[in-house]
Each structure stands twice: as structure tokens, then as C-alpha cells.
Design a protein around this motif. Structure first.
Motif, PDB file in Angstrom:
ATOM      1  N   ARG A   1       0.887  -1.232   0.076  1.00 42.42           N
ATOM      2  CA  ARG A   1      -0.137  -0.043   0.061  1.00 42.42           C
ATOM      3  C   ARG A   1       0.894   1.299  -0.136  1.00 42.42           C
ATOM      4  O   ARG A   1       0.486   2.201  -0.415  1.00 42.42           O
TER       5      ARG A   1
ATOM      6  N   TRP B   1      -7.171  -2.018  -4.362  1.00 42.50           N
ATOM      7  CA  TRP B   1      -7.179  -1.666  -3.224  1.00 42.50           C
ATOM      8  C   TRP B   1      -8.615  -1.331  -2.519  1.00 42.50           C
ATOM      9  O   TRP B   1      -8.968  -1.863  -1.418  1.00 42.50           O
TER      10      TRP B   1
ATOM     11  N   ASN C   1     -10.514  -4.705  -2.297  1.00 43.61           N
ATOM     12  CA  ASN C   1      -9.917  -5.324  -1.094  1.00 43.61           C
ATOM     13  C   ASN C   1     -10.488  -4.731   0.103  1.00 43.61           C
ATOM     14  O   ASN C   1     -11.005  -5.548   0.960  1.00 43.61           O
ATOM     15  N   LEU C   2     -10.746  -3.389   0.304  1.00 41.65           N
ATOM     16  CA  LEU C   2     -11.066  -2.878   1.432  1.00 41.65           C
ATOM     17  C   LEU C   2     -12.724  -3.398   1.529  1.00 41.65           C
ATOM     18  O   LEU C   2     -13.103  -3.655   2.637  1.00 41.65           O
TER      19      LEU C   2
ATOM     20  N   ARG D   1     -13.077  -6.904   2.814  1.00 42.74           N
ATOM     21  CA  ARG D   1     -12.957  -7.126   4.084  1.00 42.74           C
ATOM     22  C   ARG D   1     -13.627  -6.577   4.887  1.00 42.74           C
ATOM     23  O   ARG D   1     -14.257  -7.037   6.063  1.00 42.74           O
TER      24      ARG D   1
ATOM     25  N   LEU E   1      -7.724   6.092   2.347  1.00 42.21           N
ATOM     26  CA  LEU E   1      -7.868   4.828   2.092  1.00 42.21           C
ATOM     27  C   LEU E   1      -6.899   3.968   3.136  1.00 42.21           C
ATOM     28  O   LEU E   1      -7.279   2.987   3.627  1.00 42.21           O
TER      29      LEU E   1
ATOM     30  N   ASP F   1      -7.904   1.449   5.731  1.00 42.38           N
ATOM     31  CA  ASP F   1      -7.190   0.053   5.853  1.00 42.38           C
ATOM     32  C   ASP F   1      -6.902  -0.235   7.147  1.00 42.38           C
ATOM     33  O   ASP F   1      -6.979  -1.395   7.583  1.00 42.38           O
TER      34      ASP F   1
ATOM     35  N   ARG G   1      -8.161  -3.310   9.714  1.00 38.61           N
ATOM     36  CA  ARG G   1      -7.024  -4.260  10.272  1.00 38.61           C
ATOM     37  C   ARG G   1      -7.417  -4.510  11.746  1.00 38.61           C
ATOM     38  O   ARG G   1      -7.254  -5.524  12.299  1.00 38.61           O
TER      39      ARG G   1
END
Lengths: 219, 227, 38
Positions: free
Chosen positions: A4, A197, A200-201, A204, C22, C26, C30
Motif C-alpha cells: 500500500r 485496493w 480489497n477494502l 474485508r 484509504l 485499511d 485491520r
């Protein structure tokens, strides 16, 4: 995590290279630099549509809600990218042809993609039951995508193009010089990375939400 | 094999007959569509006044009227089943493909009548140039067939999504766009009475569009119809 | 400072904004993922 940060720095480099490293295209001036953003945005718009379609078909086969979610997320991302592609395209059109909009085939195709995304998301928002929403949206998505090849066939025959594609790319030959091509391909890769990205976010987030719901049912 | 085929046709005929009988009991769709066609035509005719239009404008106006008329006509077919809660009985009585074809035929009958009326009224009120009448009578019905086929499938989606028809034009437009571009272009050429080479291409395009949309609709209708 | 440089600055700043947004998402995801695992 590391990719990232790399993506962040990489896109920073691409952005700087777009303005300082690549020479302006012949006859189009500094504004031609917008193609390093415009084309990748449109590319991601089409790519997201493709993934949305594939997931729609998978959903009809398996009725797995994850596929439906993937189709929806791709449509949302695709809508955002096609809107940006349309806007950057309009700015470019304004400065080279004098008008923001002239129903050029390329402009029309991106605009139709935007309409399909919009209609798809409106349809989704009008159904409450989640399985039914998935089925109806998937069927619509497939129906809409059937019309796309017809458009690709018919539009260039009826409307003449002003799109700089023939200027930058005549009969399969790339007329970009090496530096332009480097920046162009780098930007294409970078934007695809950004798309990945975001996707992907979203995935998740979906997994977490699903696990939470399962837990609540369990308790 | 022949018996199965006969059975299939009888069922289809029965469904279409049921639709038409139902329609004649209330005459709701016919009356509202008639009024819709007359109102929109008179409106266009008022707006145009005595000025003469180009054939391109004539073609566009004709197809805009036909688009919205068909959208309000086609939308009823499935919505009324949902409103009266009869879709469950219909699902027991016939297979999805028969239901789809039955609704399609019924919509087609209604829309053919309406198209004929719109065409005659259009000639009466707006006096367009008539270059090639036989070709016009080929292009317009073919265009309407495509319009009805795609419209019926999308109407089924909309009827399941929400029982109002307001979504239909929004959803149908992207699917119908290639049809519109071609058919408006073809209509313009026939009104002008120009060469037929371009027309043949347009006609072939319309036929292939119809075949593809019909096949896809038959394949996908199961997923829409069965809960 | 030419026009080109101004546009470059705007582009760089908007990319940094998007990137940080972003990245923040993220990191938050996490954190939640870690909580679930433990």
C-alpha cells in the motif's frame, strides 16, 4: 501493508512524471496530459463492469450472497470511475473541440456505461429482500451488457469521431513516443492498483460484517 | 414429440386468451394507452405548430412517443399479477417460458394496435414526408417488436422489484439504446426515401438484436419469475 | 510558478488525500480484524 505504501509512492511518482517527465503530445499542448488520468479511469470503469458481470452470472448459478455483494461493489466502484472518466473527458473535449459534449462515440459509450451502472444501483435500492435483489439485479446486469456489443458496432457507423485515438494511435501503431508510453502504462497499472485496493477494502468490510451478523445470531 | 408441441401451443394460446379476456373486462390498458397516444401526439402537434420539421426530427418524435407509450403499456402486464396476487396461481399453471411468451404476445398485440393508431394520427397531425411507405411499414413494426421484447423482460424485473412502473423507463433505456439509434436512423432514411442499402443493414441489425434479446430473455426469465 | 505546476500541486495533494483516506480505512479494518481473531 507494504504494497500500500509502495502504491502510494508509485502513484506520487506517476503524477509528477505525468507533468514533468512526459512531453506534451504534438498539437494538443499541455492539456494532452489529462489522458494519463482519463484513459486509466475509463479502463477501470470497464474492468469493474466486467467483474460485476462475471459475479452476477456466478450469483445466478450459486445464489451465494458473496457473489452478489461483489457484483454490487464493482458497480459502485465502476460508477465512481466512469463519472470521473466522463468529467476528465469533457474537460479535454472543451479545450480541444470547444464544447464539453458533442455525442462523440467514445463519450457516448462511457455515458451509457454510467447509465447502466446508475440503473443497476437504482434497481438494487428498490428491493428489500436480499436474495431477490441479487437475482433481479443480476438478470438486469446481464440484459444491459447484451446491449453493449450492439452499441460498439452501431455507434461508430452513425456518428463520426473526434476522439484523439486516431491521432495518438493510427492503425494499431502507437504514435506516443517512448517517454509518453512509459508514463501511460505506468499510470494504467497504478490506477488498476488503486481499484484493487478499494475492492480489497470493501471485501474485508463485508467479511467483518458477515462475521458480526453470524455472531449476533449465535448469541 | 408432436403431442408435446401441440400441448405447448395450446397452453400458450390459453394464456394469451386469458390476458385478452381480462383486458376486455376492464379495458383499462386500451383506454389509458389510447388517451396517452392522443395526448402526446396533440402535444407534439401543438408544440410544432405550422412549421415543417426535418425528417430526422420526425423520426425522433415518432419514436419518443412510441417509447413512452410502450413503457406504460408493457408495464401493466406483470404488475397486475402482483397487485391481484395471482402470480402464484399462474406459476402453478404454466412454465416460465410459456408465461413469458404469453405476456410477450399479449403486449405485442396491444402495442401493434397502438402503433397503428399512433402512425395514422401522426400522419394526420404532423404530415411527415413519406418517401418509401412499404419500407416504413417494415421498419416500424420490426422496431416495435424489439421494443416490446426487451420491454417485457424489464417490466417483469420491475414488477418483482416494486409494484410501481416508475422504474421501467430508467431501466429500459440503456438496454434499448442500440435499438433506438438504429431505428431512428432507419426511419429517417425511409421518410426521406433514400437508397435501400443502408436500410438492409439496419434491418439485419434489428433482426439480430431481436433474436439475441429474445434468447436472453427466455433463458433469464426463470430467475425473475420464480421466488 | 506556472499553471502546469499549480495543476501538478493540486493533483499531488488530491492523491495524497485519497491515499491517506484509504490508508486510514485499511488500518481501521485491520484493527477490527485483529479483535475478531483474538
Amino acid at each position: 501493508m507494504i504494497w500500500r505504501i509502495i502504491l502510494g509512492l508509485y502513484m506520487l511518482l506517476v503524477t509528477v512524471a505525468t507533468f514533468l517527465y512526459a512531453p506534451p503530445a504534438l498539437g494538443l499542448g499541455d492539456l494532452s496530459r489529462i489522458i494519463y488520468f482519463h484513459v486509466p479511469l475509463a479502463w477501470v470503469g470497464v474492468l469493474a463492469y466486467l467483474f460485476s458481470m462475471i459475479n452476477s452470472i456466478h450469483f445466478l448459478r450459486s445464489l451465494n450472497p458473496e457473489n452478489d455483494y461483489k457484483a454490487a461493489v464493482n458497480a459502485e466502484i465502476g460508477l465512481a470511475f466512469t463519472i470521473l472518466a466522463t468529467l476528465t473527458g469533457a474537460i479535454f473535449a472543451r479545450n480541444t473541440w470547444g464544447v464539453y459534449w458533442n455525442w462523440d462515440p467514445r463519450q457516448t459509450s462511457v455515458f451509457i456505461l454510467m447509465l447502466i451502472y446508475g440503473a443497476y444501483l437504482v434497481l438494487r435500492s428498490s428491493v428489500q429482500d436480499s436474495e431477490k435483489r441479487g437475482r433481479l439485479a443480476a438478470v438486469y446486469s446481464i440484459m444491459a451488457s447484451i446491449s453493449v456489443p450492439f452499441l460498439v458496432f452501431i455507434i461508430p457507423r452513425l456518428y463520426s469521431t473526434l476522439h484523439p485515438d486516431p491521432i495518438l494511435n493510427t492503425s494499431g501503431q502507437l504514435k506516443m513516443n517512448a517517454q509518453m508510453l512509459q508514463v501511460f502504462l505506468a499510470s494504467l497499472a497504478g490506477f488498476t492498483g488503486i481499484y484493487y485496493w478499494i475492492y480489497n477494502l470493501e471485501l474485508r468490510y463485508y467479511k467483518i460484517k458477515e462475521r458480526k451478523e453470524a455472531k449476533q445470531e449465535h448469541d | 414429440m408432436g403431442k408435446v408441441y401441440c400441448n405447448w401451443v395450446t397452453r400458450l394460446a390459453a394464456l394469451v386468451k386469458k390476458e385478452i379476456l381480462e383486458e376486455f373486462r376492464t379495458r383499462y390498458a386500451i383506454n389509458s394507452l389510447l388517451m396517452f397516444a392522443v395526448t402526446s401526439l396533440v402535444m407534439v402537434s401543438f408544440a410544432v405548430g405550422v412549421s415543417t420539421l426535418s425528417s430526422a426530427l420526425h423520426a425522433s418524435l415518432l419514436w419518443i412517443i412510441l417509447f413512452f407509450a410502450s413503457m406504460s403499456g408493457v408495464a401493466r402486464a406483470f404488475v397486475k399479477e402482483e397487485e391481484k396476487n395471482t402470480s402464484y396461481a399462474l406459476r402453478l399453471a404454466a412454465t416460465p417460458s410459456i408465461v413469458y411468451l404469453g405476456k410477450l404476445l399479449y403486449n405485442f398485440i396491444i402495442m401493434s394496435a397502438l402503433t397503428l393508431l399512433v402512425l395514422l394520427l401522426y400522419l394526420f397531425f404532423l404530415n411527415p414526408p413519406l418517401g418509401n411507405i412499404p419500407l416504413l411499414l417494415l421498419v416500424v413494426p420490426l422496431g416495435v417488436t424489439c421494443l416490446v421484447t426487451a420491454g417485457t423482460t424489464i417490466a417483469a424485473i420491475v414488477a418483482k422489484a416494486s409494484s410501481q412502473g416508475t422504474l421501467l423507463p430508467v431501466l429500459a433505456f440503456p438496454v434499448l439504446l442500440p435499438l433506438f439509434i438504429t431505428v431512428i436512423h432507419a426511419t429517417r432514411i425511409t421518410l426521406d426515401g433514400r437508397e435501400t442499402a443502408e436500410i438492409i443493414q439496419a434491418l439485419l441489425f434489428l433482426i439480430s438484436y431481436e433474436v439475441v434479446i429474445l434468447t436472453a430473455s427466455l433463458l433469464l426469465f426463470d430467475y425473475v419469475w420464480n421466488d | 510558478m506556472t499553471d502546469l505546476n499549480i495543476v501538478l500541486a493540486v493533483a499531488v495533494i488530491s492523491w495524497l488525500g485519497i491515499f491517506l483516506y484509504l490508508l486510514r480505512l485499511d488500518l481501521r479494518l485491520r484493527k477490527v480484524e485483529r479483535n475478531h481473531e483474538s
